[in-house]
Design an enzyme around this catalytic site. Structure first.
Site, PDB file in Angstrom:
ATOM      1  N   ALA A 128       0.724  -1.311   0.048  1.00  0.00           N
ATOM      2  CA  ALA A 128       0.030  -0.032  -0.032  1.00  0.00           C
ATOM      3  C   ALA A 128       0.765   1.237   0.035  1.00  0.00           C
ATOM      4  O   ALA A 128       0.128   2.171   0.161  1.00  0.00           O
ATOM      5  CB  ALA A 128      -1.052   0.051   1.255  1.00  0.00           C
ATOM      6  N   ASN A 196       1.752  -2.980   8.076  1.00  0.00           N
ATOM      7  CA  ASN A 196       2.802  -3.635   6.867  1.00  0.00           C
ATOM      8  C   ASN A 196       3.394  -2.655   6.284  1.00  0.00           C
ATOM      9  O   ASN A 196       4.376  -2.854   5.764  1.00  0.00           O
ATOM     10  CB  ASN A 196       1.856  -4.725   6.076  1.00  0.00           C
ATOM     11  CG  ASN A 196       1.371  -5.949   6.961  1.00  0.00           C
ATOM     12  OD1 ASN A 196       2.213  -6.650   7.817  1.00  0.00           O
ATOM     13  ND2 ASN A 196       0.019  -6.041   6.753  1.00  0.00           N
ATOM     14  N   HIS A 226      -1.267   7.665   4.023  1.00  0.00           N
ATOM     15  CA  HIS A 226       0.151   7.558   4.475  1.00  0.00           C
ATOM     16  C   HIS A 226       0.944   8.694   3.709  1.00  0.00           C
ATOM     17  O   HIS A 226       0.893   9.002   2.420  1.00  0.00           O
ATOM     18  CB  HIS A 226       0.704   6.357   3.979  1.00  0.00           C
ATOM     19  CG  HIS A 226       0.164   5.160   4.185  1.00  0.00           C
ATOM     20  ND1 HIS A 226      -0.127   4.505   5.582  1.00  0.00           N
ATOM     21  CD2 HIS A 226      -0.457   4.023   3.705  1.00  0.00           C
ATOM     22  CE1 HIS A 226      -0.979   3.522   5.547  1.00  0.00           C
ATOM     23  NE2 HIS A 226      -1.252   3.221   4.361  1.00  0.00           N
TER      24      HIS A 226
END
EC number: 1.4.1.21
Length: 274
Positions: A128, A196, A226
């Site tokens: 991601a 992760n 993020h």
């Protein structure tokens, strides 16, 4: 000619057919150059019979510790608690293991030495996150600092061990709340289903103890957000990504697509990116 082509294909097995595993299985079944889906491992075979019957080439259903017997690449798409049971038998046979639950790798890092001893490989997809190529390149030189700030919708954080252990009520939030600030290693323990990305970032750069992470529960966002800031001797750069959650709110849609992109590179004639 057909038999020769089939024998030269890399066989891929998938452990887990959740939101990520099913998308990877479909992509392999629809065709990825030089690859074929050979086997899957699932907890409840009956639950997935309808999906598997709809594939053009139905794979074998095997226990997780036998996937490496019938595949060259084993893709882990299961809860992090199952990581060792999936990866260890594969790398002991000299096979490659693609690890999606990379947070669980930190607690089983001896698997890297085990893979090295047996000629196996452990491959971590970008997942991601964007920009791991740039972080990898910067790490060839000297990286001074790496910081990551993650903002997630409430549903994507529910049940995280850190929240449960600290009795934090996030259900009625009306404004963003900073839940955690610390290292990627600490973040992976407190938020194993969510971070992760932070562990992958740390392994690409300065390691899990020097990669700093903030985690926010944010009722104002609908995507997993993020932002990464890297300061190195070769470059200073920042990256932002907003991932759309999949059917599993803890996982972004792009995670499965990242694994598919990685698999396409294994036999691609043209390969772009480091």
């Amino acid at each position: 000619m057909t038999e020769q082509k089939a024998s030269s294909e890399l066989r891929v097995a998938i452990a887990g057919l959740g939101s990520i595993g099913t998308k990877i299985a479909m992509a392999l079944d629809q065709g990825i150059e030089g690859l074929a889906l050979s086997a899957v491992a699932v907890r409840d075979a009956a639950k997935h019979q309808g999906f598997l019957s709809g594939l053009r080439r139905k794979p074998q259903i095997l226990p997780i510790d036998q996937l490496g017997e019938t595949a060259d690449i084993v893709v882990e798409c299961a809860p992090s608690s199952q990581l060792r049971a999936i990866v260890e038998p594969a790398v002991k046979r000299g096979k490659a293991a693609v690890v999606v639950s990379v947070g669980g790798l930190l607690e089983n890092f001896d698997l890297v030495d085990l893979a090295r001893a047996h000629g196996g490989r452990i491959i971590v997809p970008t997942g991601a996150l964007i920009g791991l190529d740039a972080v990898n390149a910067a790490a060839v030189g000297t990286i001074h600092s790496v910081k990551m700030v993650t903002r997630k919708p409430i549903d994507g954080l529910k049940g995280a061990p850190f929240i449960v252990q600290n009795n934090i009520d996030i259900d009625n939030l009306r404004e963003p709340l900073k839940l955690f600030e610390g290292t990627a290693r600490e973040a992976a323990k407190g938020f194993p289903a969510n971070l992760n990305v932070a562990v992958a970032l740390s392994l690409a750069g300065v390691g899990p103890d020097r990669t700093m992470v903030q985690i926010w529960a944010d009722p104002t966002v609908t995507r997993n957000v993020h932002r990464i800031e890297v300061d190195a001797d070769s470059a200073r750069f920042s990256m932002s990504i907003e991932n759309i959650p999949s059917e599993n709110p803890k996982t972004g849609i792009i995670t499965a697509l990242s694994v598919i992109a990685l698999l396409r590179k294994q036999r691609a004639t043209l390969c772009v990116g480091t």
